[in-house]
Design a protein around this motif. Structure first.
Motif, short mmCIF file in Angstrom:
data_model
loop_
_atom_site.label_atom_id
_atom_site.label_comp_id
_atom_site.label_asym_id
_atom_site.label_seq_id
_atom_site.Cartn_x
_atom_site.Cartn_y
_atom_site.Cartn_z
N ALA A 1 0.96 -1.54 0.00
CA ALA A 1 -0.32 0.10 0.57
C ALA A 1 0.75 1.32 0.20
N LEU A 2 0.20 1.45 -0.75
CA LEU A 2 1.37 3.62 -1.17
C LEU A 2 0.27 4.78 -0.55
N ASN A 3 1.08 5.58 0.18
CA ASN A 3 0.56 6.94 0.39
C ASN A 3 0.30 7.86 -0.83
N PRO A 4 0.12 9.27 -1.00
CA PRO A 4 -0.25 9.81 -2.28
C PRO A 4 1.27 10.26 -2.32
N LEU A 5 2.35 10.08 -1.73
CA LEU A 5 3.68 10.34 -2.58
C LEU A 5 4.10 9.13 -2.99
N GLY A 6 3.51 7.79 -2.88
CA GLY A 6 4.43 6.46 -3.66
C GLY A 6 5.14 6.20 -2.22
N GLU A 7 5.09 6.32 -1.56
CA GLU A 7 5.44 6.10 -0.24
C GLU A 7 4.98 4.93 0.09
N ASP A 8 6.18 3.42 0.95
CA ASP A 8 5.07 2.87 2.03
C ASP A 8 4.48 3.51 2.84
N HIS A 9 2.47 2.64 3.02
CA HIS A 9 1.59 3.02 3.98
C HIS A 9 2.29 2.06 5.38
N PHE A 10 2.18 0.65 5.20
CA PHE A 10 3.05 -0.09 5.74
C PHE A 10 4.20 -1.19 4.77
N GLN A 11 4.57 -1.47 5.60
CA GLN A 11 5.25 -3.03 5.14
C GLN A 11 4.73 -3.87 4.53
N PRO A 12 5.27 -4.50 2.89
CA PRO A 12 4.64 -4.57 2.41
C PRO A 12 4.04 -6.68 3.14
N VAL A 13 3.11 -6.94 2.28
CA VAL A 13 3.09 -8.53 3.11
C VAL A 13 3.24 -9.64 2.26
N GLY A 14 3.94 -10.55 2.71
CA GLY A 14 4.15 -12.06 2.08
C GLY A 14 2.89 -12.15 1.82
N VAL A 15 2.09 -13.02 0.58
CA VAL A 15 1.57 -14.02 0.49
C VAL A 15 2.33 -15.48 -0.63
N GLU A 16 1.85 -16.56 0.07
CA GLU A 16 1.63 -16.99 -1.06
C GLU A 16 1.18 -17.17 -2.00
N VAL A 17 1.17 -17.12 -3.23
CA VAL A 17 -0.36 -17.46 -3.61
C VAL A 17 -0.36 -18.19 -5.25
N GLU A 18 -1.81 -18.33 -5.76
CA GLU A 18 -1.42 -18.58 -7.15
C GLU A 18 -1.33 -17.96 -8.47
N GLY A 19 -0.21 -17.59 -8.99
CA GLY A 19 -0.67 -16.13 -9.87
C GLY A 19 -0.54 -14.90 -9.48
N PHE A 20 -1.32 -13.80 -10.64
CA PHE A 20 -1.21 -12.80 -10.09
C PHE A 20 -3.00 -12.47 -8.98
N PRO A 21 -3.60 -13.09 -7.95
CA PRO A 21 -4.76 -12.41 -7.35
C PRO A 21 -4.73 -10.90 -7.72
N ALA A 22 -6.30 -11.05 -7.81
CA ALA A 22 -6.43 -9.38 -7.50
C ALA A 22 -6.95 -9.36 -6.50
N PRO A 23 -6.32 -8.54 -5.65
CA PRO A 23 -7.00 -7.89 -4.05
C PRO A 23 -8.45 -7.42 -3.93
N VAL A 24 -8.89 -7.32 -3.14
CA VAL A 24 -10.41 -7.07 -2.89
C VAL A 24 -10.42 -5.76 -1.60
N ALA A 25 -11.19 -5.33 -1.41
CA ALA A 25 -11.34 -4.03 -0.69
C ALA A 25 -12.62 -3.81 -0.21
N ASP A 26 -12.57 -3.60 1.04
CA ASP A 26 -13.64 -3.32 2.13
C ASP A 26 -13.22 -1.85 3.07
N PRO A 27 -12.96 -0.65 2.11
CA PRO A 27 -12.21 0.12 3.11
C PRO A 27 -13.52 1.09 3.62
N THR A 28 -14.32 1.12 3.57
CA THR A 28 -15.18 2.07 4.74
C THR A 28 -16.36 1.61 5.51
N SER A 29 -16.03 -0.34 5.45
CA SER A 29 -17.16 -0.16 6.06
C SER A 29 -16.33 -0.25 8.07
#
Length: 406
Positions: free
Chosen positions: A227-255
């Motif tokens: 996740a990047l802030n408006p200046l293109g900097e990391d908002h938090f440390q990237p999270v390693g995820v073992e996945v098949e292929g390229f998953p499309a992340p989904v979000a629920d940012p407003t609940s």
């Protein structure tokens, strides 16, 4: 006058080309004025009770098979792109073609509704590998479009209303492994022209609000989930995820419990909050086996639910108060090939696609197959306000009127 046929009489040859492409038999056939109406039922297990069927409201045939279907929820239109990259916008009430345009290639993105300030009207934003297109409602290109890309896009763009100018902004990953951002007027955004290197990406970015600002997030082979802030900097440390292929992340940012979800394609999900804290969840019946999953409101909890398909197994899990549990799990008669979200008001439905029979089976959030299911279709499905469903079958777009539930 109505002409009735005996129950489950085989479909006559003259009618077969007008019926969905799945094994079926007629329950009745008739004519009302100049319009033919019929009910069909799928041929299933001997002795099983057929589901009540709906009517075909309209059906149009295009010169070439449809490559992608765009439901455009909340609008009175649908869009499709055929195998020759011709884009069609259709009136969902009657199937009439409103306009069509030839694009330079297959669309990578969804079709986003936007407000074009210079025209003071709604428009449609989308991109191919080489260009971004912005059309007015009448199908005219907005000034400055198509926008030819300096670096080819590796995935579809994501639109962010209210960011980067009057009309909003959009972001996309590129084949040079960087992220680019533009205002809706087609002007490059500072910091994002290009943005930071993120690695190889094959799925769209997701955008979320935090502390009054919009942030950009995604998944890459180099960084995992970031996740990047408006200046293109990391908002938090990237999270390693073992996945098949390229998953499309989904979000629920407003609940009340904002978070992201990344599915691993093997029955598990990584849940990540806006501060980067994360934990795994088992969301399918058999972890380790290939799976398809959806994250949406199927059961009514604002924290959303997880619907997963593994061949013949369909399972819904989610939160009940503070407990994460399986709401239901059922064995299907035959395996399904695709799991599709049906974006209807309130609790969502899902459609299961079967490629061989070219059918879409509709299920509500309780796991019940709904009246009128299955319908003929090979991809996508749009729910309409009047209780209808629009889908695609080869080179045809078909609208069904589904029966009302008992």
């Amino acid at each position: 006058s109505w002409r009735y046929l005996s129950p489950f009489q085989p479909v006559p040859d003259w009618l077969s080309s007008w019926l969905p492409g799945f094994p079926a038999a007629l329950t009745w056939l008739g004519k009302e004025g100049t319009d033919w109406r019929w009910n069909v039922a799928p041929v299933g297990i001997e002795g099983s009770k057929p589901q009540p069927q709906g009517n075909i409201l309209w059906r149009i045939t295009l010169p070439l098979p449809v490559r992608r279907f765009f439901p455009l929820p909340g609008s009175a239109v649908v869009a499709v792109q055929d195998e020759a990259s011709q884009l069609y916008f259709l009136d969902q009430s009657n199937g009439g073609i409103l306009w069509n345009k030839k694009l330079d290639g297959p669309l990578l993105s969804e079709v986003f509704p936007v407000h074009i300030p210079s025209l003071d009207q709604r428009g449609w934003l989308m991109n191919t590998r080489s260009a971004v297109y912005l059309f007015s409602e009448e199908g005219h290109l907005a000034a400055g479009y198509p926008l030819l890309l300096r670096a080819p896009a590796s995935a579809g763009l994501t639109f962010v209303p209210g960011m980067g100018g009057k009309g909003g902004a959009y972001f996309f990953p590129s084949e040079n492994r960087r992220i680019y951002g533009y205002s809706l007027e087609g002007m490059p955004l500072s910091v994002w022209s290009p943005g930071p290197e993120a690695g190889d990406m094959a799925t769209p970015l997701v955008c979320f609000p935090f502390a009054g600002k919009d942030y950009i997030a995604g998944y890459s082979s180099l960084r995992g989930f970031f996740a990047l802030n408006p200046l293109g900097e990391d908002h938090f440390q990237p999270v390693g995820v073992e996945v098949e292929g390229f998953p499309a992340p989904v979000a629920d940012p407003t609940s009340s419990t904002p978070r992201f979800v990344v599915f691993d394609g093997r029955g598990r999900a990584q849940v990540i909050n806006l501060q980067g804290a994360h934990f795994p969840l088992r969301v399918a019946a058999s972890p380790g086996l290939p799976s398809q999953s959806l994250f949406s409101d199927f059961a009514g909890d604002p924290r959303k639910d997880f619907l997963s398909l593994q061949g013949k197994q369909l399972q819904l899990s989610g939160y009940e108060e503070k407990t994460f549990r399986v709401f239901w799990s059922q064995q299907l008669e035959t395996p399904a090939d695709t799991l599709i979200l049906v974006d209807k008001p309130g609790k969502k439905w899902a459609a299961l696609g079967r490629a061989k029979s070219r059918t879409l089976h509709l299920f509500d959030g309780a796991g019940n197959e709904v009246p009128g299911s299955p319908v003929g279709g090979s991809q996508g499905l749009k729910w309409t306000d009047g209780g209808g469903a629009i889908t695609v079958l080869g080179n045809q777009i078909i609208a069904y009127q589904l029966p009302k539930p008992d």
